[in-house]
Design a protein around this motif. Structure first.
Motif, short mmCIF file in Angstrom:
data_model
loop_
_atom_site.label_atom_id
_atom_site.label_comp_id
_atom_site.label_asym_id
_atom_site.label_seq_id
_atom_site.Cartn_x
_atom_site.Cartn_y
_atom_site.Cartn_z
N LEU A 111 5.29 1.79 -8.69
CA LEU A 111 4.31 0.39 -8.68
C LEU A 111 4.74 -1.75 -9.26
O LEU A 111 3.99 -2.07 -8.32
CB LEU A 111 3.25 0.46 -10.15
CG LEU A 111 2.07 -0.32 -10.47
CD1 LEU A 111 0.88 -0.17 -8.94
CD2 LEU A 111 1.44 0.65 -11.56
N PHE A 112 5.59 -1.20 -10.08
CA PHE A 112 6.56 -2.83 -9.83
C PHE A 112 6.65 -3.13 -8.81
O PHE A 112 6.68 -4.41 -8.28
CB PHE A 112 7.23 -1.82 -11.59
CG PHE A 112 8.27 -3.71 -11.12
CD1 PHE A 112 7.68 -4.63 -12.02
CD2 PHE A 112 9.96 -3.47 -10.99
CE1 PHE A 112 8.28 -5.61 -12.00
CE2 PHE A 112 10.18 -4.68 -11.38
CZ PHE A 112 9.46 -5.87 -11.67
N THR A 113 7.39 -1.92 -7.57
CA THR A 113 8.04 -2.54 -6.87
C THR A 113 6.83 -3.29 -5.59
O THR A 113 7.16 -3.75 -4.96
CB THR A 113 8.89 -1.60 -5.73
OG1 THR A 113 9.85 -0.93 -6.59
CG2 THR A 113 9.44 -1.70 -4.72
N PHE A 152 9.20 13.71 -16.58
CA PHE A 152 9.60 12.76 -15.55
C PHE A 152 9.37 12.19 -14.20
O PHE A 152 10.03 11.46 -13.72
CB PHE A 152 10.32 14.28 -15.38
CG PHE A 152 11.61 14.30 -14.07
CD1 PHE A 152 12.88 14.13 -13.31
CD2 PHE A 152 11.23 14.33 -12.67
CE1 PHE A 152 13.91 13.69 -12.97
CE2 PHE A 152 11.97 14.16 -11.25
CZ PHE A 152 13.43 14.01 -11.80
N PHE A 153 8.25 11.79 -13.98
CA PHE A 153 7.90 11.62 -13.00
C PHE A 153 7.13 9.90 -13.40
O PHE A 153 6.69 9.26 -12.51
CB PHE A 153 6.72 12.27 -12.07
CG PHE A 153 7.16 13.57 -11.56
CD1 PHE A 153 8.33 13.33 -10.21
CD2 PHE A 153 7.27 14.49 -11.77
CE1 PHE A 153 8.82 14.67 -9.62
CE2 PHE A 153 7.65 15.88 -11.19
CZ PHE A 153 8.35 15.45 -9.88
N LEU A 154 6.78 9.61 -14.50
CA LEU A 154 6.40 8.61 -14.75
C LEU A 154 6.81 7.34 -14.86
O LEU A 154 6.62 6.39 -14.61
CB LEU A 154 5.94 8.72 -17.06
CG LEU A 154 5.03 8.12 -16.91
CD1 LEU A 154 3.43 7.60 -16.60
CD2 LEU A 154 4.93 8.48 -19.28
N GLY A 155 8.37 7.35 -15.23
CA GLY A 155 9.09 6.50 -14.74
C GLY A 155 9.59 5.88 -13.18
O GLY A 155 8.81 5.04 -13.21
N ALA A 156 9.16 7.15 -12.55
CA ALA A 156 9.36 6.59 -10.63
C ALA A 156 8.25 6.44 -10.30
O ALA A 156 8.69 5.10 -9.94
CB ALA A 156 9.68 7.90 -10.26
N TYR A 212 0.59 -1.00 -0.03
CA TYR A 212 0.13 0.08 -0.07
C TYR A 212 0.89 1.04 0.10
O TYR A 212 0.46 1.98 -0.21
CB TYR A 212 -1.01 -0.16 0.81
CG TYR A 212 -1.69 -1.37 0.89
CD1 TYR A 212 -2.68 -1.45 -0.01
CD2 TYR A 212 -1.65 -2.07 2.24
CE1 TYR A 212 -3.99 -2.24 0.20
CE2 TYR A 212 -2.87 -2.81 1.80
CZ TYR A 212 -3.77 -3.05 0.63
OH TYR A 212 -4.64 -4.39 1.29
N HIS A 213 2.31 1.20 0.24
CA HIS A 213 2.76 2.52 0.42
C HIS A 213 3.91 2.76 -0.40
O HIS A 213 3.29 4.20 -1.21
CB HIS A 213 4.44 2.49 1.64
CG HIS A 213 3.51 2.48 2.79
ND1 HIS A 213 3.50 0.93 4.13
CD2 HIS A 213 3.25 3.75 3.87
CE1 HIS A 213 3.02 1.39 5.02
NE2 HIS A 213 2.93 2.29 5.23
N TRP A 214 3.40 1.63 -1.57
CA TRP A 214 4.66 1.17 -2.83
C TRP A 214 2.82 2.02 -3.68
O TRP A 214 3.30 2.66 -4.70
CB TRP A 214 5.51 0.17 -3.12
CG TRP A 214 6.12 0.44 -2.08
CD1 TRP A 214 6.48 -1.23 -1.78
CD2 TRP A 214 7.39 0.80 -2.94
NE1 TRP A 214 7.59 -1.13 -1.56
CE2 TRP A 214 8.52 0.20 -1.77
CE3 TRP A 214 8.21 1.43 -3.65
CZ2 TRP A 214 9.90 0.41 -2.15
CZ3 TRP A 214 9.37 2.17 -3.52
CH2 TRP A 214 9.87 1.78 -2.74
N LEU A 215 1.89 1.88 -3.44
CA LEU A 215 0.77 2.28 -4.45
C LEU A 215 0.75 3.34 -3.93
O LEU A 215 -0.11 4.47 -4.95
CB LEU A 215 -0.35 1.31 -3.91
CG LEU A 215 -1.78 1.32 -4.68
CD1 LEU A 215 -1.30 0.99 -6.44
CD2 LEU A 215 -3.16 0.35 -4.66
N THR A 216 0.49 4.07 -3.26
CA THR A 216 0.60 5.21 -2.93
C THR A 216 1.22 5.70 -3.50
O THR A 216 1.46 6.73 -4.13
CB THR A 216 0.74 5.51 -0.80
OG1 THR A 216 -0.53 4.47 -0.68
CG2 THR A 216 -0.17 7.57 -0.86
N LEU A 217 2.95 5.45 -2.97
CA LEU A 217 4.08 6.39 -3.68
C LEU A 217 3.48 7.04 -5.31
O LEU A 217 3.84 7.56 -5.94
CB LEU A 217 4.92 5.80 -3.62
CG LEU A 217 6.27 6.99 -4.54
CD1 LEU A 217 6.66 7.63 -3.71
CD2 LEU A 217 7.16 5.64 -4.10
#
Length: 153
Positions: free
Chosen positions: A42-44, A33-37, A13-18
């Motif tokens: 999401l992948f993580t 710029f933020f799309l890859g991050a 949930y933290h990674w999804l929120t990020l």
């Protein structure tokens, strides 16, 4: 130490929120710029579902590598879209689009002559052959003025 503890305690949930926050940042500040991050977060998070007891070092490594990889993919895919060349060379160049247009000369008393093309008045290079209400064709553009020739009657 609190930051490391927070990272160590991160779950899906933290990674999804990020990822969501980074996508919102991408919408607010477009440019890729933020799309890859966001894709990396999401992948993580998805990897975190498969391996819930993953160490925070591994999670940060996966995030870092995937964010760089997804950013690289986004840039290479966007480059093809952004480098699109139109087959209309005069697109968005109003003066070049006037070439060949037909209009009517307007010569107000005491004012400069204009040519009315559509619903717009354009400056015209003075020519002694032109007269009021003459139908003309634009043959060239000189700065912000048009060069016109009389249409045969």
């Amino acid at each position: 130490m609190e930051a490391i503890q927070f990272i160590a305690d991160m779950n899906f949930y933290h990674w999804l929120t990020l990822a969501a926050v980074l996508l919102i940042a991408e919408i607010a500040l477009p440019g890729g710029f933020f799309l890859g991050a966001a894709a990396g977060a999401l992948f993580t998070g998805l990897i975190h579902i498969l391996m819930p007891e993953m160490s925070w070092q591994l999670a940060l490594t996966i995030y870092s590598v995937s964010a760089v990889a997804f950013s690289f993919l986004a840039v290479t895919k966007m480059r093809g879209v952004l480098d699109f060349q139109s087959d209309h060379e005069t697109l968005n160049n109003r003066m070049d689009n006037l070439l060949g247009a037909h209009g009517v000369v307007l010569m107000p008393a005491g004012g400069a002559a204009k040519v009315k093309i559509g619903d717009t008045l354009w400056g015209i290079v003075p020519d002694e052959k032109l007269y009021d209400q003459a139908e003309v064709k634009v043959v060239a553009v000189d700065g912000t003025n048009t060069v016109c020739e009389l249409l045969p009657r």
